[in-house]
Design a protein around this motif. Sequence first.
Motif, mmCIF file in Angstrom:
data_model
loop_
_atom_site.group_PDB
_atom_site.id
_atom_site.type_symbol
_atom_site.label_atom_id
_atom_site.label_comp_id
_atom_site.label_asym_id
_atom_site.label_seq_id
_atom_site.Cartn_x
_atom_site.Cartn_y
_atom_site.Cartn_z
ATOM 1 N N CYS A 174 -9.218 7.610 -8.723
ATOM 2 C CA CYS A 174 -9.444 6.149 -8.715
ATOM 3 C C CYS A 174 -7.597 5.652 -8.227
ATOM 4 O O CYS A 174 -7.960 4.431 -7.776
ATOM 5 C CB CYS A 174 -8.998 6.040 -10.409
ATOM 6 N N GLY A 175 -6.907 6.458 -8.341
ATOM 7 C CA GLY A 175 -5.130 6.467 -7.818
ATOM 8 C C GLY A 175 -5.165 6.055 -6.457
ATOM 9 O O GLY A 175 -5.107 4.771 -5.708
ATOM 10 N N PRO A 176 -6.253 7.117 -5.651
ATOM 11 C CA PRO A 176 -5.889 6.871 -4.028
ATOM 12 C C PRO A 176 -6.514 5.715 -3.625
ATOM 13 O O PRO A 176 -6.799 5.609 -2.707
ATOM 14 C CB PRO A 176 -6.410 8.427 -3.808
ATOM 15 N N ASP B 65 0.573 -1.235 -0.139
ATOM 16 C CA ASP B 65 0.370 0.541 0.021
ATOM 17 C C ASP B 65 1.082 1.057 -0.118
ATOM 18 O O ASP B 65 0.794 1.965 -0.354
ATOM 19 C CB ASP B 65 -1.060 0.296 0.985
ATOM 20 N N LYS B 66 1.624 0.986 0.960
ATOM 21 C CA LYS B 66 2.971 2.575 1.106
ATOM 22 C C LYS B 66 3.578 2.444 -0.709
ATOM 23 O O LYS B 66 3.134 4.090 -0.836
ATOM 24 C CB LYS B 66 3.966 1.767 2.022
ATOM 25 N N ILE B 67 4.106 1.882 -1.757
ATOM 26 C CA ILE B 67 4.953 1.965 -2.267
ATOM 27 C C ILE B 67 3.665 2.670 -3.706
ATOM 28 O O ILE B 67 3.947 3.309 -4.422
ATOM 29 C CB ILE B 67 5.000 0.165 -3.068
ATOM 30 N N VAL B 68 2.511 1.525 -3.361
ATOM 31 C CA VAL B 68 1.055 2.003 -4.718
ATOM 32 C C VAL B 68 1.631 3.549 -4.241
ATOM 33 O O VAL B 68 0.100 4.353 -5.062
ATOM 34 C CB VAL B 68 -0.085 1.485 -5.043
ATOM 35 N N GLN B 69 1.245 4.210 -2.680
ATOM 36 C CA GLN B 69 1.173 5.803 -2.727
ATOM 37 C C GLN B 69 1.777 6.722 -3.533
ATOM 38 O O GLN B 69 1.685 7.282 -3.490
ATOM 39 C CB GLN B 69 0.259 5.400 -1.023
ATOM 40 N N TYR B 70 2.813 6.019 -3.149
ATOM 41 C CA TYR B 70 4.049 6.633 -3.540
ATOM 42 C C TYR B 70 3.764 6.632 -5.028
ATOM 43 O O TYR B 70 4.250 7.747 -5.860
ATOM 44 C CB TYR B 70 5.289 6.267 -3.016
ATOM 45 N N ILE B 71 3.830 5.752 -5.852
ATOM 46 C CA ILE B 71 3.535 5.230 -7.387
ATOM 47 C C ILE B 71 2.869 6.908 -7.750
ATOM 48 O O ILE B 71 2.125 7.461 -8.489
ATOM 49 C CB ILE B 71 3.034 3.879 -7.312
ATOM 50 N N VAL B 72 0.801 6.493 -6.782
ATOM 51 C CA VAL B 72 0.232 6.909 -6.766
ATOM 52 C C VAL B 72 0.409 9.216 -7.096
ATOM 53 O O VAL B 72 0.482 10.479 -7.871
ATOM 54 C CB VAL B 72 -0.824 7.397 -6.184
ATOM 55 N N ASP B 73 1.211 9.719 -6.156
ATOM 56 C CA ASP B 73 1.791 10.647 -5.594
ATOM 57 C C ASP B 73 2.319 11.011 -6.568
ATOM 58 O O ASP B 73 2.914 12.745 -6.935
ATOM 59 C CB ASP B 73 2.153 11.034 -3.727
ATOM 60 N N ASN B 74 3.171 10.113 -7.172
ATOM 61 C CA ASN B 74 4.755 10.476 -8.187
ATOM 62 C C ASN B 74 4.069 9.443 -9.646
ATOM 63 O O ASN B 74 5.331 9.610 -10.386
ATOM 64 C CB ASN B 74 6.251 10.196 -8.208
ATOM 65 N N CYS B 75 2.666 9.914 -9.714
ATOM 66 C CA CYS B 75 2.412 9.627 -10.747
ATOM 67 C C CYS B 75 3.177 10.239 -12.521
ATOM 68 O O CYS B 75 2.831 9.653 -13.177
ATOM 69 C CB CYS B 75 1.037 9.187 -11.135
#
Length: 263
Positions: free
Chosen positions: A123-125, A98-108
């Motif tokens: 959808c990202g968050p 979840d942390k990795i996906v959140q980081y990817i979303v923040d830097n999409c």
Amino acid sequence: GVVEACLLHMLKRRAAGFLRTDKVAALFTKVGKTYTVAGDICKKVQELQQQVESRKNQPGGQEPLKRQGSTTSKSPVLTPQAIKHIWVRTALIEKVLDKIVQYIVDNCSKYYEKEALLADPVCGPILASLLVGPCALEYTKLKTADHYWTDPSADELVQRHRIHGVHGRQDSPSKRPALGIRKRHSSGSSSEDRFAASAREYVESLHQNSRTHLLYGKNNVLVQPKDDLEAIPGYLSLHQAADSLTLKWTPNQLMNGTLGDSE
């Protein structure tokens, strides 16, 4: 597999790697250069891949891998399906997906096109939030081959009791019989059947009804009422109401609608 499909949706070519066939590995590697949590996952995945390769080169390499998975808490059995999704799977087991996906979303913008799923402001968050629950679980114990027969779920147990006591049932839920379970010496079988059906209906109303939600159930939980008595197997269940949680335990004999020859 679903998480990988979301991660690969409209991934930029630079992020996926021009020549790499494993785009998920390329994405994790690229994110790991700037995010230490993803970098740690990259190291662990590389170690796992090296172990898999070394076992492939050994005769009968599959069996040592199973033995290691059974003795090490965070080294589960790596089946071909697990190796296929090893990046997402490792991050999930380590509770950081979840942390990795959140980081990817923040830097999409670095990794995805504008129309990508993870680049969507809604959808990202949402995807990152949905992964918080699975990442909170402990993936340390696998189900056995016969778990479907030895340990039924709570819904299955309630459904079995409902089917078992379908004869002689009153349709009105308001007419609940009193819990007057006691040993009876009756020569007529019909009265005993009605008595057993009434008892089962009352027990079912305790364990699943419209006011409470059944969260968890497990059969054959032993309880010792007194020091000089043997432990009694019963059905343990956890229920959620509007403002409370309730833990219930009912002896198996009472769940079956009869106490037999016991007190």
